[in-house]
Design a protein around this motif. Sequence first.
Motif, short mmCIF file in Angstrom:
data_model
loop_
_atom_site.label_atom_id
_atom_site.label_comp_id
_atom_site.label_asym_id
_atom_site.label_seq_id
_atom_site.Cartn_x
_atom_site.Cartn_y
_atom_site.Cartn_z
N SER A 592 -2.58 -14.91 -32.48
CA SER A 592 -1.33 -15.65 -32.58
C SER A 592 -1.20 -16.18 -34.01
O SER A 592 -2.16 -16.71 -34.56
N PRO A 593 -0.05 -16.04 -34.64
CA PRO A 593 0.09 -16.46 -36.03
C PRO A 593 -0.05 -17.96 -36.17
O PRO A 593 0.26 -18.72 -35.25
N PRO A 594 -0.54 -18.44 -37.32
CA PRO A 594 -0.66 -19.88 -37.54
C PRO A 594 0.70 -20.53 -37.67
O PRO A 594 1.69 -19.86 -37.92
N PRO A 595 0.76 -21.84 -37.49
CA PRO A 595 2.05 -22.54 -37.63
C PRO A 595 2.61 -22.35 -39.03
O PRO A 595 1.88 -22.19 -40.00
N ALA A 596 3.93 -22.37 -39.11
CA ALA A 596 4.59 -22.21 -40.40
C ALA A 596 5.62 -23.31 -40.57
O ALA A 596 5.99 -24.00 -39.62
N ALA A 597 6.09 -23.48 -41.80
CA ALA A 597 7.15 -24.45 -42.06
C ALA A 597 8.44 -24.00 -41.40
O ALA A 597 8.56 -22.86 -40.95
N ASP A 598 9.42 -24.92 -41.34
CA ASP A 598 10.68 -24.62 -40.66
C ASP A 598 11.39 -23.42 -41.28
O ASP A 598 12.15 -22.74 -40.61
N ASN A 599 11.16 -23.19 -42.56
CA ASN A 599 11.86 -22.11 -43.23
C ASN A 599 10.96 -20.90 -43.49
O ASN A 599 11.14 -20.16 -44.45
N SER A 600 9.97 -20.69 -42.63
CA SER A 600 9.09 -19.55 -42.81
C SER A 600 8.38 -19.21 -41.50
O SER A 600 8.31 -20.02 -40.58
N ILE A 601 7.89 -17.98 -41.44
CA ILE A 601 6.99 -17.56 -40.37
C ILE A 601 5.82 -16.85 -41.03
O ILE A 601 5.92 -16.38 -42.17
N THR A 602 4.71 -16.75 -40.31
CA THR A 602 3.54 -16.10 -40.88
C THR A 602 2.99 -15.06 -39.93
O THR A 602 3.22 -15.10 -38.72
N GLY A 603 2.27 -14.12 -40.49
CA GLY A 603 1.59 -13.08 -39.73
C GLY A 603 0.42 -12.58 -40.54
O GLY A 603 -0.04 -13.24 -41.49
N GLN A 604 -0.06 -11.39 -40.21
CA GLN A 604 -1.17 -10.82 -40.96
C GLN A 604 -0.64 -9.98 -42.12
O GLN A 604 0.20 -9.10 -41.91
N PRO A 605 -1.09 -10.24 -43.35
CA PRO A 605 -0.66 -9.40 -44.48
C PRO A 605 -1.20 -7.99 -44.31
O PRO A 605 -2.40 -7.78 -44.25
N ALA A 606 -0.30 -7.02 -44.22
CA ALA A 606 -0.71 -5.66 -43.90
C ALA A 606 -0.51 -4.68 -45.04
O ALA A 606 -1.23 -3.68 -45.14
N SER A 607 0.48 -4.94 -45.89
CA SER A 607 0.72 -4.10 -47.06
C SER A 607 1.20 -5.02 -48.16
O SER A 607 2.17 -5.76 -47.97
N PRO A 608 0.52 -5.03 -49.31
CA PRO A 608 0.82 -6.04 -50.34
C PRO A 608 2.15 -5.79 -51.04
O PRO A 608 2.75 -4.72 -50.94
N GLY A 609 2.56 -6.82 -51.74
CA GLY A 609 3.81 -6.74 -52.49
C GLY A 609 4.80 -7.77 -52.01
O GLY A 609 4.59 -8.45 -50.99
N ARG A 610 5.89 -7.87 -52.74
CA ARG A 610 6.91 -8.86 -52.40
C ARG A 610 8.28 -8.21 -52.50
O ARG A 610 8.53 -7.42 -53.41
N ALA A 611 9.13 -8.54 -51.56
CA ALA A 611 10.48 -7.97 -51.55
C ALA A 611 11.41 -8.90 -50.80
O ALA A 611 10.98 -9.69 -49.96
N SER A 612 12.69 -8.81 -51.11
CA SER A 612 13.71 -9.58 -50.42
C SER A 612 14.77 -8.63 -49.89
O SER A 612 14.99 -7.54 -50.42
N GLY A 613 15.44 -9.06 -48.83
CA GLY A 613 16.50 -8.24 -48.27
C GLY A 613 17.09 -8.87 -47.04
O GLY A 613 16.63 -9.92 -46.56
N ARG A 614 18.12 -8.23 -46.53
CA ARG A 614 18.80 -8.70 -45.33
C ARG A 614 18.04 -8.18 -44.10
O ARG A 614 17.64 -7.02 -44.04
N VAL A 615 17.89 -9.05 -43.12
CA VAL A 615 17.16 -8.72 -41.90
C VAL A 615 17.97 -7.77 -41.02
O VAL A 615 19.17 -7.98 -40.80
N ARG A 616 17.30 -6.75 -40.52
CA ARG A 616 17.87 -5.89 -39.48
C ARG A 616 16.86 -5.86 -38.34
O ARG A 616 15.76 -5.35 -38.49
N ILE A 617 17.25 -6.41 -37.20
CA ILE A 617 16.37 -6.48 -36.04
C ILE A 617 16.64 -5.30 -35.13
O ILE A 617 17.75 -5.13 -34.63
N LEU A 618 15.63 -4.48 -34.93
CA LEU A 618 15.74 -3.30 -34.08
C LEU A 618 14.72 -3.44 -32.96
O LEU A 618 13.51 -3.39 -33.20
#
Length: 702
Positions: A592-618
Amino acid sequence: MDILHLTEAIDVDREEAGGKASTLAELLAIGFPVPPGFVVLARAFEQSDTALDATLLEAAERLGSSPFAVRSSAAAEDLPDASYAGLYESFLNVPLGGLPEAVRACRASMAAARVTAYRDTPTQMAVLVQTMVEADAAGVAFTADPLTGDRDDLLVTAVRGLGERLVGGEAIGDQWTVRGSAVRCQRVTEHAVDADQVRAVAELARRVEAHFGRPQDIEWAFAAGRLFLMQARPMTALPDPVDWRAPGPGLWQRNFRLGEWLPEPLTPLFADWVLPRIIAGFNEEMKATAGVSLPFGHELVHGWYYTTPHPVITPARLAGAFVQGRLTLVRFVHHALVRPLVNPPAADTALLAQLHVRWTELRTRYQQLADSAESEVDDIAFLAGRYLWLLAVVGGAAWKMEAALGRFARRYLADQLPDGAAVLLAGLPGIETDIPPHAVYSLDWYHPMATQSTLDESRRTRSATNREAAENLCRAALTNRPSSRAKFDVLLAVAQRYAVIREQQARDLTLGWPLLRRLALLHGAELPSSDPTDIFFCTRAELNTKDENLAAVIQQRRTTWQRQRRLAAPLQLGTPSRLVGVVMSRAGAAHSPPPAADNSITGQPASPGRASGRVRILREPSEIDRFVPGEVLVAPTTTPAWTPLFAIAAAVITDGGNLAAHASLVAREYGIPAIVGTGNGTRVLSEGQTVAVDGTTGVVSW
């Protein structure tokens, strides 16, 4: 009096004023923003049309505003066990002169065939007349999820203009979910309201719920900045809230091993027929290679597959391990599970290379079985289970070898590899990323095969170039340390080889699935139903029965399955023992992911790097066509069938998965950030929301 102002209707029995008017009168009396109006009681219709018309017009003139909304208010309407929603006629924007005709037509609809078909019980009916609210936006709100029964989720649906477009089925509307203080948009079709307006609707709905003491279904409207309450009724047929209790002692995980391939609740026939055969084959291959079969516990919780991360060990099974063949459990555990973490080359030489050869032989038999018209469901599923065991052991060693390479990189190559060793495992030759005809979105055979497509490989080319540059940089940094340079080369070679093996094995796990699904649909064609997919909601014992009630049973199971699909199934249930917890933490297994701030969620880092974009939920394979290049893919999990989206996505976020999951490996191939195991990314994030994805730290922020 036969016609009462709405504020006076609170003193009249519900049988006379009807459900809708009585409820709104009660809410208006205590300060809720209900539009003013009057109630035409049932006895008013006993007088002549002339007298009724005069009384109606007089009441309307006292109300002082037109046009009007004319709606039913039957005695049996808006009850906890029967809503009568949409069955009676309503009339909107009625001018003063047309009011008598609209009231009589509304009253006459109580005898419509659709009403008597719904409940063949005579009922009294009054008519409610209110000033018309010229809505800028309107909709409905449920104070509990009507499919899952979750009382913490409040659902708001909104359209532009009048709400009748929504309740009449002419529009699907924007879909919002409110959970605590979090507001998220799940679907946008009209841009009818913003988050602050949704919060206001949610607060209004919760107040109505608190007043009546049970979940409510309300209709609301915004007009000139004001929020109005148009209707309130108890939610009917609401499922009981689910309880996510562990099915046994210890830890149970949803996305571990086989669970990684089952991102939804199981359909009955898969759970009853295919799943037991897969598990039997898995245990048989375990016995053949490890010397003993130590089954992993598995259970369905509200239809979702959960398993224990460790086998069920008994003294008798342990004793048997030491008298079976030349490959004992102790040797197997050491070389297959422990040694890849500390000495990958030695693990490869001592055992894993042998098991890889065994896998290639088994894959050949599997392909032959998949190609044979004589094959049966039992045979395919059993061999797939044997295949899965070798995937778990041989392919599963890949992430352990990566961990060993990562430790070396942190010690000797921190400056050259600031984001870790993952760049060294990207763009590898030997990994096929085209979509094979046997690719699936889920092992559950209800789901069709994946759609084949052409991939843009430019990203993989860049990943290969970056990998080669990183390799050269590392070797140059170790030039003056020949022993470290030699160790690096050996570690790198074995880690890269097993990364390729893992993806090759994952790609072909479902070789038999096209035939498996065809066999199921052939059985489905023998059902009296016109829908062959009804077969997936039978049990194996029901396939050859002539039960006249089977159609109703199938429909009920479909309904239950659809409700279960909406549940927020936790990644894990129960609590691991201290030993298991330590091992899982070191191994980076699903959690289970650790707690995060109100403006973030966390998980396991699986592939490095940083990117931004619009969310598409499928959430479903049928939605893939909605994906737009450059968006952030957010999904429950991914299998090889999702690969085309990795070629065009800015980043990937999954609810499930772990470091050995498909999303982890393929995201690196395409050089995009990936975060897995967030647990609730599809529920916390909103469609269209702009997020920043840090695949190095495992944080999604906005």
